[in-house]
Design a protein around this motif. Sequence first.
Motif, PDB file in Angstrom:
ATOM      1  N   THR A  40      39.868  43.317  39.108  1.00 49.87           N
ATOM      2  CA  THR A  40      39.509  42.255  40.046  1.00 49.87           C
ATOM      3  C   THR A  40      40.763  41.637  40.641  1.00 49.87           C
ATOM      4  OG1 THR A  40      39.491  40.553  38.329  1.00 49.87           O
ATOM      5  CG2 THR A  40      37.425  41.702  38.740  1.00 49.87           C
ATOM      6  N   ASN A  41      40.569  40.919  41.716  1.00 48.87           N
ATOM      7  CA  ASN A  41      41.625  40.142  42.339  1.00 48.87           C
ATOM      8  C   ASN A  41      41.004  38.829  42.821  1.00 48.87           C
ATOM      9  OD1 ASN A  41      40.252  40.800  44.672  1.00 48.87           O
ATOM     10  ND2 ASN A  41      41.680  42.378  45.287  1.00 48.87           N
ATOM     11  N   PRO A  42      41.802  37.882  43.294  1.00 51.37           N
ATOM     12  CA  PRO A  42      41.225  36.612  43.721  1.00 51.37           C
ATOM     13  C   PRO A  42      40.404  36.753  45.008  1.00 51.37           C
ATOM     14  CG  PRO A  42      43.623  36.460  43.607  1.00 51.37           C
ATOM     15  CD  PRO A  42      43.249  37.854  43.314  1.00 51.37           C
ATOM     16  N   TRP A  43      39.171  37.115  44.857  1.00 51.14           N
ATOM     17  CA  TRP A  43      38.240  37.259  45.969  1.00 51.14           C
ATOM     18  C   TRP A  43      36.905  36.700  45.514  1.00 51.14           C
ATOM     19  CZ3 TRP A  43      34.198  41.188  46.502  1.00 51.14           C
ATOM     20  CH2 TRP A  43      33.597  41.191  47.757  1.00 51.14           C
ATOM     21  N   PRO A  44      36.233  35.886  46.298  1.00 52.81           N
ATOM     22  CA  PRO A  44      34.981  35.257  45.861  1.00 52.81           C
ATOM     23  C   PRO A  44      33.884  36.243  45.481  1.00 52.81           C
ATOM     24  CG  PRO A  44      35.781  34.209  47.864  1.00 52.81           C
ATOM     25  CD  PRO A  44      36.656  35.400  47.627  1.00 52.81           C
ATOM     26  N   GLY A  45      33.957  37.472  45.959  1.00 47.36           N
ATOM     27  CA  GLY A  45      32.936  38.455  45.615  1.00 47.36           C
ATOM     28  C   GLY A  45      32.931  38.855  44.149  1.00 47.36           C
ATOM     29  N   PHE A  46      34.036  38.630  43.443  1.00 51.30           N
ATOM     30  CA  PHE A  46      34.108  38.967  42.024  1.00 51.30           C
ATOM     31  C   PHE A  46      33.675  37.804  41.124  1.00 51.30           C
ATOM     32  CE2 PHE A  46      37.401  42.057  43.554  1.00 51.30           C
ATOM     33  CZ  PHE A  46      36.667  43.187  43.276  1.00 51.30           C
ATOM     34  N   ASP A  47      33.402  36.643  41.693  1.00 50.28           N
ATOM     35  CA  ASP A  47      33.010  35.482  40.885  1.00 50.28           C
ATOM     36  C   ASP A  47      31.783  35.728  40.016  1.00 50.28           C
ATOM     37  OD1 ASP A  47      35.169  34.075  41.756  1.00 50.28           O
ATOM     38  OD2 ASP A  47      34.063  32.858  43.224  1.00 50.28           O
ATOM     39  N   ASP A  69      42.512  41.315  35.691  1.00 50.06           N
ATOM     40  CA  ASP A  69      42.993  40.613  36.878  1.00 50.06           C
ATOM     41  C   ASP A  69      44.239  41.304  37.415  1.00 50.06           C
ATOM     42  OD1 ASP A  69      43.155  38.731  38.860  1.00 50.06           O
ATOM     43  OD2 ASP A  69      44.091  37.210  37.592  1.00 50.06           O
ATOM     44  N   THR A  71      46.316  40.337  39.955  1.00 51.54           N
ATOM     45  CA  THR A  71      47.103  39.512  40.856  1.00 51.54           C
ATOM     46  C   THR A  71      48.568  39.620  40.542  1.00 51.54           C
ATOM     47  OG1 THR A  71      46.771  37.598  39.424  1.00 51.54           O
ATOM     48  CG2 THR A  71      45.311  37.869  41.332  1.00 51.54           C
TER      49      THR A  71
END
Length: 71
Positions: A40-47, A69, A71
């Motif tokens: 994952t990366n900081p993108w709202p779709g992975f919340d 993560d 990042t």
Amino acid sequence: MSASPPRRRFLTAGLGSTLLLLGSGGGCRARHREPIRFATNPWPGFDPLYIARDKGYFDDAGLNVALVDLT
């Protein structure tokens, strides 16, 4: 009254496919399962993945999930 030949072939193929799929699922249980890793990366779709992990939904479903993560 018997089924017409094309219909009989369709029913036979469907029944055979169903039995094949059901029979092949027997070896899918492993004693030691590796975790499913989601990068994952900081993108709202992975919340939703993080929410499901925090609420214990993966454990309730019997899944071993690791969120990595990047990042």
